[in-house]
Design a protein around this motif. Structure first.
Motif, mmCIF file in Angstrom:
data_model
loop_
_atom_site.group_PDB
_atom_site.id
_atom_site.type_symbol
_atom_site.label_atom_id
_atom_site.label_comp_id
_atom_site.label_asym_id
_atom_site.label_seq_id
_atom_site.Cartn_x
_atom_site.Cartn_y
_atom_site.Cartn_z
ATOM 1 N N ARG A 55 0.834 -1.038 0.105
ATOM 2 C CA ARG A 55 -0.055 -0.195 0.001
ATOM 3 C C ARG A 55 0.969 1.221 0.126
ATOM 4 O O ARG A 55 1.677 1.491 1.046
ATOM 5 C CB ARG A 55 -0.723 0.200 1.555
ATOM 6 N N GLU A 56 0.927 2.011 -1.063
ATOM 7 C CA GLU A 56 1.443 3.122 -1.253
ATOM 8 C C GLU A 56 0.695 4.436 -1.250
ATOM 9 O O GLU A 56 -0.377 4.199 -2.068
ATOM 10 C CB GLU A 56 2.600 3.248 -2.499
ATOM 11 N N CYS A 57 0.645 5.369 -0.420
ATOM 12 C CA CYS A 57 -0.160 6.369 -0.576
ATOM 13 C C CYS A 57 0.275 7.680 0.279
ATOM 14 O O CYS A 57 1.442 7.453 0.982
ATOM 15 C CB CYS A 57 -1.424 5.841 0.312
ATOM 16 N N LEU A 58 -0.348 8.631 0.089
ATOM 17 C CA LEU A 58 -0.051 9.907 0.625
ATOM 18 C C LEU A 58 -0.764 10.203 1.870
ATOM 19 O O LEU A 58 -2.009 9.891 2.075
ATOM 20 C CB LEU A 58 -0.254 11.402 -0.223
ATOM 21 N N ILE A 59 -0.201 10.620 3.043
ATOM 22 C CA ILE A 59 -1.060 10.734 4.254
ATOM 23 C C ILE A 59 -0.904 12.509 4.564
ATOM 24 O O ILE A 59 0.309 12.999 4.445
ATOM 25 C CB ILE A 59 -0.379 9.988 5.444
ATOM 26 N N VAL A 60 -1.880 12.947 4.910
ATOM 27 C CA VAL A 60 -1.888 14.314 5.235
ATOM 28 C C VAL A 60 -2.127 14.652 6.585
ATOM 29 O O VAL A 60 -2.989 13.944 7.225
ATOM 30 C CB VAL A 60 -3.114 15.125 4.377
ATOM 31 N N GLN A 61 -1.322 15.457 7.288
ATOM 32 C CA GLN A 61 -1.459 15.855 8.531
ATOM 33 C C GLN A 61 -1.665 17.397 8.729
ATOM 34 O O GLN A 61 -0.866 18.112 8.201
ATOM 35 C CB GLN A 61 -0.389 15.319 9.390
ATOM 36 N N LEU A 62 -2.582 17.784 9.439
ATOM 37 C CA LEU A 62 -3.028 19.116 9.573
ATOM 38 C C LEU A 62 -2.816 19.571 10.950
ATOM 39 O O LEU A 62 -3.283 18.789 11.991
ATOM 40 C CB LEU A 62 -4.448 19.757 8.828
ATOM 41 N N ARG A 63 -2.196 21.006 11.165
ATOM 42 C CA ARG A 63 -2.204 21.174 12.696
ATOM 43 C C ARG A 63 -3.292 22.805 12.629
ATOM 44 O O ARG A 63 -2.865 23.535 11.628
ATOM 45 C CB ARG A 63 -0.907 21.616 13.222
ATOM 46 N N ALA A 64 -4.082 22.898 13.451
ATOM 47 C CA ALA A 64 -4.850 24.095 13.691
ATOM 48 C C ALA A 64 -5.398 24.006 15.169
ATOM 49 O O ALA A 64 -6.009 23.147 15.652
ATOM 50 C CB ALA A 64 -6.010 24.126 12.562
ATOM 51 N N ASP A 65 -5.442 25.332 15.752
ATOM 52 C CA ASP A 65 -6.003 25.342 16.965
ATOM 53 C C ASP A 65 -5.572 24.160 18.149
ATOM 54 O O ASP A 65 -6.487 23.923 18.923
ATOM 55 C CB ASP A 65 -7.593 25.369 17.108
ATOM 56 N N GLY A 66 -4.147 23.800 17.891
ATOM 57 C CA GLY A 66 -3.890 22.790 18.961
ATOM 58 C C GLY A 66 -4.497 21.391 18.711
ATOM 59 O O GLY A 66 -3.994 20.514 19.344
ATOM 60 N N LEU A 67 -5.186 21.209 17.545
ATOM 61 C CA LEU A 67 -5.725 19.910 17.118
ATOM 62 C C LEU A 67 -4.788 19.399 15.832
ATOM 63 O O LEU A 67 -3.845 20.142 15.204
ATOM 64 C CB LEU A 67 -7.065 20.012 16.539
ATOM 65 N N THR A 68 -4.757 17.888 15.615
ATOM 66 C CA THR A 68 -4.091 17.449 14.702
ATOM 67 C C THR A 68 -5.216 16.608 13.823
ATOM 68 O O THR A 68 -6.016 16.073 14.412
ATOM 69 C CB THR A 68 -3.146 16.420 14.999
ATOM 70 N N GLY A 69 -5.251 16.910 12.344
ATOM 71 C CA GLY A 69 -6.238 16.241 11.557
ATOM 72 C C GLY A 69 -5.554 15.345 10.365
ATOM 73 O O GLY A 69 -4.295 15.804 10.231
ATOM 74 N N TRP A 70 -6.109 14.180 10.282
ATOM 75 C CA TRP A 70 -5.311 13.065 9.476
ATOM 76 C C TRP A 70 -6.267 12.950 8.066
ATOM 77 O O TRP A 70 -7.448 13.081 8.162
ATOM 78 C CB TRP A 70 -5.080 11.923 10.161
#
Ligand code: OSB
Ligand code: MG
Length: 370
Positions: free
Chosen positions: A29-44
């Motif tokens: 499984r090859e893929c891109l993982i996106v990680q976001l930071r905002a307001d002290g939270l982490t989104g995936w």
């Protein structure tokens, strides 16, 4: 909500066994993982495209290009109050639904966390479990296939999808049906047949299949509309449905009677929910497709599959069916009733296993506001 930081990772996760469709074989499984930071939270988020543009024209490299050069700069500029704001910010970009959907998933994760609810609650899903099945790749021999199916039934899967191709279709499906007269069984051609194969495909029609998935070309609604009336078995479209508009076209043309929904294929959860709603209002059954996702994408798929129109079992199996090691702390496990439990924690509701994720990372880049 201002996104403060975006991290893109290209990861490679070995499968427990190779996965063969009518037109290609996958080993990792090859893929891109996106990680976001905002307001002290982490989104995936997870982009479902693999290393090779086989299922569609997108690949990990095109996803990286579209995210780095176009989507991430917009996301860092915008004020993302909600999903429509994200869709507006990237609305000028044509195509590349999997790149768009991977980022959208991470924004959904953040928005649900900010609202203090699970993604399931955030989108109005119901129930604590979703019905699932297993998608079985083409095996070396029909005997091997029968053994592999036995093993999945022993694991507790109550619905099986067989990948088929010319020469390995009627025979394989007939053998599995013969061994398991009451099994919920369906097949997937991944666009390998043509309308001239209609007579041949009728050989599947007496096997009491739930559906025949995407027999003809990925862009071909017209010939599917000519094929469906020749079969008793419902045709289900996967590759051909890339938006809610395509779902409407397909149903108006009579090209299918069932739709497989994959958020990545249709540019994200927002469009996936639109297709669900359109079909639900018309009594057209839908089910959640799969792209052999890691635990991150799987968490999203499970939440979406809890919407009421997902009346058929999804291609969302337990983590162990795919990977020796998944990238989440608590892998998805199959319940004895052939269901997966819907995460209840905020957002996607899974904790990413950073050590594993980093070890599986081939390339990583972080982007901040200029
Ligand atoms: O056509 O549904 C498909 C996997 C990769 C690409 C296309 C497909 C699939 C599957 C696997 O069938 C479903 C799963 O994730 O278990
Ligand atoms: Mg398919």
């Amino acid at each position: 909500m201002k996104i403060e930081e975006v991290t893109l990772r290209h990861i490679k996760l070995p499968y427990v066994s190779p996965f063969q469709t009518s037109r290609w074989t996958e080993y990792d499984r090859e893929c891109l993982i996106v990680q976001l930071r905002a307001d002290g939270l982490t989104g995936w988020g997870e982009c479902v495209a693999g290393h090779v543009p086989n299922y569609s024209y997108e690949s990990t490299k095109t996803n990286w290009h579209i995210l780095e050069d176009f989507i991430i700069p917009e996301v860092l500029k915008a004020d993302l109050a909600d999903i429509p704001a994200y869709r507006e910010a990237i609305g000028y970009l044509t195509g590349h639904p999997m790149a768009k959907a991977g980022m959208e998933m991470a924004v959904w994760d953040l928005l649900a966390q900010r609202a203090g609810v699970s993604l399931q609650k955030f989108i109005g899903g119901q129930g604590d479990r979703v019905r699932v099945g297993v998608s079985v790749g083409i095996q070396k021999t029909t005997d091997k296939l029968l053994k592999v199916v036995e093993k999945y039934l022993a694991d507790g899967y109550q619905r099986v999808k067989l990948k088929i191709k010319p020469g390995r279709d009627i025979g394989d499906a007939t053998a599995v049906r013969g061994a398991h007269p009451d099994l919920l069984l369906q097949v997937d051609g991944n666009s390998v047949y043509r309308l001239s194969d209609a007579e041949h495909l009728k050989g599947l029609d007496d096997l009491n299949l739930l559906l025949i998935e995407q027999p003809l070309g990925e862009d071909d609604l017209i010939d599917h509309a000519k094929l469906q009336p020749q079969l008793k078995t419902p045709v289900c479209l996967d590759e051909s449905i890339t938006s809610a508009t395509h779902a409407r076209w397909a149903l108006e043309l009579g090209a299918c009677r069932v739709i497989n929904i994959k958020p990545g294929r249709v540019s994200g959860l927002h469009e996936a929910i639109r297709i669900h709603d359109y079909c639900y209002e018309r009594g057209v059954p839908v089910w959640m497709g799969g792209m052999l996702e890691t635990g991150i994408g799987r968490a999203s798929n499970v939440a979406v599959a809890s919407l009421p129109g997902f009346v058929l079992p999804g291609d969302i199996s337990a983590s162990a069916r795919y990977f020796p090691e998944d990238v989440i702390e608590e892998p998805f496990v199959l319940n004895p009733d052939s269901t997966l439990s819907v995460p209840t924690g905020p957002g996607l509701g899974v904790r990413v296993k950073m050590e594993t994720l980093e070890r599986m990372t081939l390339r990583k880049e972080t982007y901040r506001q200029a």
